[in-house]
Design a protein around this motif. Structure first.
Motif, PDB file in Angstrom:
ATOM      1  N   TRP A 183       0.841  -1.208   0.000  1.00 36.47           N
ATOM      2  CA  TRP A 183       0.000   0.000   0.000  1.00 36.47           C
ATOM      3  C   TRP A 183       0.879   1.262   0.000  1.00 36.47           C
ATOM      4  CZ3 TRP A 183      -3.780  -1.919   4.354  1.00 36.47           C
ATOM      5  CH2 TRP A 183      -4.622  -2.884   3.822  1.00 36.47           C
ATOM      6  N   TYR A 200      -8.948  -6.926   9.791  1.00 39.78           N
ATOM      7  CA  TYR A 200      -9.646  -7.101  11.067  1.00 39.78           C
ATOM      8  C   TYR A 200     -11.055  -6.552  10.991  1.00 39.78           C
ATOM      9  CZ  TYR A 200      -8.209  -2.251  12.146  1.00 39.78           C
ATOM     10  OH  TYR A 200      -8.012  -0.906  12.127  1.00 39.78           O
ATOM     11  N   ASN A 201     -11.898  -7.013  11.887  1.00 43.14           N
ATOM     12  CA  ASN A 201     -13.326  -6.659  11.876  1.00 43.14           C
ATOM     13  C   ASN A 201     -13.912  -6.859  10.487  1.00 43.14           C
ATOM     14  OD1 ASN A 201     -13.198  -5.974  14.523  1.00 43.14           O
ATOM     15  ND2 ASN A 201     -13.186  -3.773  14.215  1.00 43.14           N
ATOM     16  N   SER A 202     -13.702  -8.039   9.954  1.00 39.82           N
ATOM     17  CA  SER A 202     -14.149  -8.277   8.585  1.00 39.82           C
ATOM     18  C   SER A 202     -15.069  -9.489   8.521  1.00 39.82           C
ATOM     19  CB  SER A 202     -12.930  -8.502   7.687  1.00 39.82           C
ATOM     20  OG  SER A 202     -12.107  -9.476   8.265  1.00 39.82           O
ATOM     21  N   ALA A 203     -15.831  -9.533   7.448  1.00 44.39           N
ATOM     22  CA  ALA A 203     -16.719 -10.672   7.226  1.00 44.39           C
ATOM     23  C   ALA A 203     -16.003 -11.663   6.316  1.00 44.39           C
ATOM     24  CB  ALA A 203     -17.995 -10.191   6.559  1.00 44.39           C
ATOM     25  N   GLU A 237     -18.285  -4.335   8.050  1.00 47.21           N
ATOM     26  CA  GLU A 237     -16.848  -4.030   8.060  1.00 47.21           C
ATOM     27  C   GLU A 237     -16.572  -2.554   8.271  1.00 47.21           C
ATOM     28  OE1 GLU A 237     -13.898  -5.550   5.729  1.00 47.21           O
ATOM     29  OE2 GLU A 237     -14.854  -7.444   5.257  1.00 47.21           O
ATOM     30  N   SER A 266     -17.510  -1.386  11.883  1.00 45.95           N
ATOM     31  CA  SER A 266     -16.803  -2.001  13.018  1.00 45.95           C
ATOM     32  C   SER A 266     -15.433  -1.353  13.109  1.00 45.95           C
ATOM     33  CB  SER A 266     -16.613  -3.498  12.797  1.00 45.95           C
ATOM     34  OG  SER A 266     -17.837  -4.095  12.576  1.00 45.95           O
ATOM     35  N   TRP A 267     -15.067  -1.002  14.258  1.00 47.33           N
ATOM     36  CA  TRP A 267     -13.843  -0.214  14.400  1.00 47.33           C
ATOM     37  C   TRP A 267     -13.195  -0.550  15.730  1.00 47.33           C
ATOM     38  CZ3 TRP A 267     -12.759   4.501  17.330  1.00 47.33           C
ATOM     39  CH2 TRP A 267     -11.585   5.143  16.915  1.00 47.33           C
ATOM     40  N   ARG A 268     -11.885  -0.512  15.764  1.00 43.68           N
ATOM     41  CA  ARG A 268     -11.207  -0.680  17.047  1.00 43.68           C
ATOM     42  C   ARG A 268     -10.352   0.559  17.297  1.00 43.68           C
ATOM     43  NH1 ARG A 268      -6.326  -4.876  15.636  1.00 43.68           N
ATOM     44  NH2 ARG A 268      -5.376  -3.552  14.076  1.00 43.68           N
ATOM     45  N   GLU A 278      -2.527   3.929  11.601  1.00 45.23           N
ATOM     46  CA  GLU A 278      -3.434   2.780  11.704  1.00 45.23           C
ATOM     47  C   GLU A 278      -4.801   3.126  11.106  1.00 45.23           C
ATOM     48  OE1 GLU A 278      -3.133   0.794  15.540  1.00 45.23           O
ATOM     49  OE2 GLU A 278      -5.116  -0.051  15.188  1.00 45.23           O
ATOM     50  N   TRP A 326      -6.443   1.330   7.844  1.00 49.33           N
ATOM     51  CA  TRP A 326      -7.827   0.819   7.919  1.00 49.33           C
ATOM     52  C   TRP A 326      -8.634   1.370   6.751  1.00 49.33           C
ATOM     53  CZ3 TRP A 326     -12.139   4.054   8.814  1.00 49.33           C
ATOM     54  CH2 TRP A 326     -13.342   3.399   9.059  1.00 49.33           C
TER      55      TRP A 326
END
Lengths: 379, 306
Positions: A151, A288-291, B17, B20-22, B29, B33
């Motif tokens: 990226w 993360y936080n993915s389907a 998706e 949703s978050w951290r 970061e 994301w």
């Protein structure tokens, strides 16, 4: 072993000789005749060869040609018109007047990979790489941070380049790979080669489709997943695949995860091994936080042929080809690569059994798993 | 394959998706994301994000991927604390569904950034002294703990104490005392390396942490502070400073506190010597030359320790 005719010329060479010096010499004699202008040598070799010796012999041969560049990777196997070898060394020479070739090597890591990718991109631009062109990326499949690295690289270079490459790693030995350029060799790194003036068609296919309902990766960090559906990853994953008694690395080969895009395509991720505390390490970074979906295989043997045929439709008279063939795909497809290899005719090509593949044209490069990736280059 | 998943299911999964978050550890970061969600889910090939925080001089801009191309979709988000302008590039443009979801993603980015900036401000406030802008005692203690885990030895400390601050406060008012503190902080900060930590650990006490610095180099830094102090008093006679300085060195993590105590004792020796010299010569102390002369009152006389 070269195609001759066009301005971008290529040749391949391969050797199964045991000693690195002899293997390098044999492959070299097959690729060097007929070279023109600046040349890029791609070298793939299996872990049987000492990287130190491979590098020093190649460096010795390249010494007389300061404009020639080298990029390479140790992999679980090499692919050439002679077949798929789990022990051997292969060279692919890509030459052409007017090509601008720049190599760069960067250490990977979780913390500064994005910045390292940006710096690699800036280095390529500073050395005169301009679109249209091809960016080859070869990396250590066991190192953290290849996704943010890509990226960062893309953030600087943009979508006008074609990105192609893959990772090296030895699944059965559980170890990563060696990366080399004309400047030296190392591990845990990414080698980036920019070739200005080289247009490449790249295609990747995997042949997997979703089964059952989606689930959610609720906790992940880099390549490590610690939570699925709010439960410890290992237990939740084993419940989903409904299989016990074997290790995650054995089960995972046949049960990758698929992350859907809005278009319905899937980004695949291969579980690699179990970590202490019930976590699972994957071959590449997991969003993360993915389907996600559990995926099942279609006719894998046909995938490689399909990809190669499609690539030839898009680029009928290529100067050369490069293949990144997923190691686990190779195992699951019962090593049936003959059909794919027979489609190439006289086109010089070289490939490797990969641990993650990269293929993007006009799009953001992602590391994919389980794919057969084919790049066809021309001027 | 695409036909097996309905459009609605794909949209719902994408919605999960992007909402949703951290909690992130850094701006990078959040950026990663955002790259992941925009490029993987939507096929975005480039974007620019412009963040304006009211009161900050210039907007912060993230540009990623294709630059100089007319974006196919724009989204703005603003509230009292943050303004956000996002534009997205896609080779084929976006359909209505993608635009709708990109707006949700943009809104989520705005809220995430606002929360992160709150957190960062709060973190700054809890670790910094608002008068001088220097790290405070809490930060200093955390730095000591961090130093125990590093290989930065020898570590030296320089303890600086602003003399007669109480007298200055009593005679000229607290705003004058504040000015003295700010000037002392500036002077000490300018006398050390950018990477060294200067913390205000007490009302009139500052500590400089010098990683990878031996005793001799630390004494040199202490002398530099004294030299700058003399120059300051010449240039700013209306804001006279008197600072007692002491240095100490720790050779290993176990001896970190001893190094600090050594610097503290050296500082008090310097203070006593300075006061005796003032008495003996009958000269005036720079800080309180023209303010009330008083003996320090209250508390335990730490000179007894010496």
């Amino acid at each position: 072993m070269s195609n001759g005719g066009r301005r971008v010329k290529a040749a391949w060479g391969a050797s199964k000789r045991r000693y690195p010096r002899e293997a390098v010499r044999e492959a070299w004699t097959q690729v060097v005749p007929g070279e023109v202008g600046p040349s890029l040598f791609l070298c793939f070799f299996t872990p049987d060869y000492s990287p130190d010796e491979v590098f020093s012999h190649l460096n010795f041969l390249l010494y007389e040609y300061p404009s020639w560049r080298l990029a390479g990777l140790s992999t679980a196997g090499i692919i050439s018109p002679r077949g798929v070898w789990e022990q051997g060394l292969g060279l692919l020479r890509i030459s052409g007047e007017g090509l601008v070739i720049v190599t760069s090597m960067a250490k990977l890591g979780r913390l500064a990979a994005f910045q390292a990718g940006k710096e690699a991109g800036e280095e390529l631009l500073a050395e005169g790489i301009r679109p249209p062109g091809t960016i080859f990326v070869f990396y250590d499949g066991y190192a953290e941070g290849i996704t943010p690295f890509l990226w960062g690289l893309y953030g600087v270079l943009g979508p006008d380049f074609t990105y192609v490459g893959g990772g090296g790693g030895e699944h059965s030995l559980g170890k990563g790979s060696v990366q080399l350029t004309e400047g030296g060799w190392t591990t845990g790194a990414a080698v980036v080669v920019g070739v200005g003036g080289l247009e490449t068609v790249v295609l990747a296919g995997h042949g997997w489709r979703p089964k059952a309902s989606p689930f959610f990766v609720t906790r992940a960090e880099g390549r490590t997943v610690t939570g699925i559906n709010g439960f410890p990853a290992r237990e939740a994953y084993l419940d989903l695949v409904k299989e016990r008694g074997r290790s995650i690395s054995e089960i995972g080969i046949a049960h990758p995860l698929g992350f859907p895009r809005l278009t319905g395509e899937f980004l695949l991720r291969d579980p690699l091994r179990e970590l202490p505390g019930g976590a699972i390490e994957f071959v590449s970074e997991v969003p993360y936080n993915s389907a996600a979906f559990l995926m099942q295989a279609e006719d894998l043997a046909a995938v490689a042929e399909r990809v190669v045929k499609k690539a030839f439709e898009l680029s009928p008279e290529p100067s050369f080809g490069l293949i990144a063939y997923c190691l686990s795909h190779h195992w699951l497809a019962s090593k049936s690569t003959e059909g794919m290899l027979s489609l190439w005719g006289e086109v010089p090509y070289l490939g490797f059994l990969s641990f993650g593949e990269i293929a993007a044209k006009g799009a953001v490069p992602f590391v994919q798993n389980k794919t057969v990736t084919v790049a066809l280059g021309r001027e | 394959m695409a036909a097996q998943l309905s459009s609605m299911m794909l949209e719902l999964l994408a919605l999960y998706e992007i909402t949703s978050w951290r909690f992130p550890h850094s701006e990078e970061e959040i950026l990663l994301w955002f790259i992941d969600k925009t490029s993987r889910l939507f096929g975005v090939t480039g974007f620019s994000v412009e963040v304006k925080v009211p009161g900050s001089p210039a907007p912060q801009v993230w540009r990623w991927g294709k630059g100089g191309v007319e974006p196919q979709h724009r989204y703005s988000w603003r509230d009292a604390e943050l303004e956000l302008e996002v534009s997205f590039v896609h080779p084929q443009g976006f359909d209505e569904r993608a635009r709708r979801l990109l707006n949700v993603l943009g809104c989520q980015l705005g809220q995430n950034l606002r929360t992160f900036y709150w957190y960062r401000r709060l973190q700054y406030l809890t670790c910094h002294d608002c008068l001088t802008g220097l790290p405070n005692r809490a930060y200093f203690e955390a730095e000591l703990e961090r130093l125990k885990e590093t290989f930065a030895y020898p570590v030296s400390f320089i303890v600086c104490d602003l003399d007669n601050l109480k007298e200055a406060n009593d005679s000229r008012g607290h705003s004058f005392g504040d000015e003295l503190l700010r000037a002392a902080a500036r002077l000490i900060k300018e006398s050390v390396r950018e990477s060294d930590v200067v913390a205000r650990v007490g009302g009139d006490e500052f500590v400089v942490v010098l990683p990878r610095t031996g005793r001799q180099a630390a004494l040199k830094v202490a002398r530099r502070i004294k030299k700058r102090l003399a120059a300051h008093n010449t240039q700013h006679p209306h804001l006279p400073l008197s600072i007692s300085v002491g240095a100490g060195t720790a050779s290993s993590p176990e001896r970190l506190r001893q190094g600090l105590d050594e610097a503290d004792r050296a500082m008090y020796r310097n203070k006593v010597r300075h006061k005796e010299a003032v008495k003996r010569n009958g000269s005036s102390d720079p800080t309180c030359g023209y303010i009330l002369r008083r003996q320090p009152g209250g508390g335990v006389d730490r000179r007894a320790d010496l």
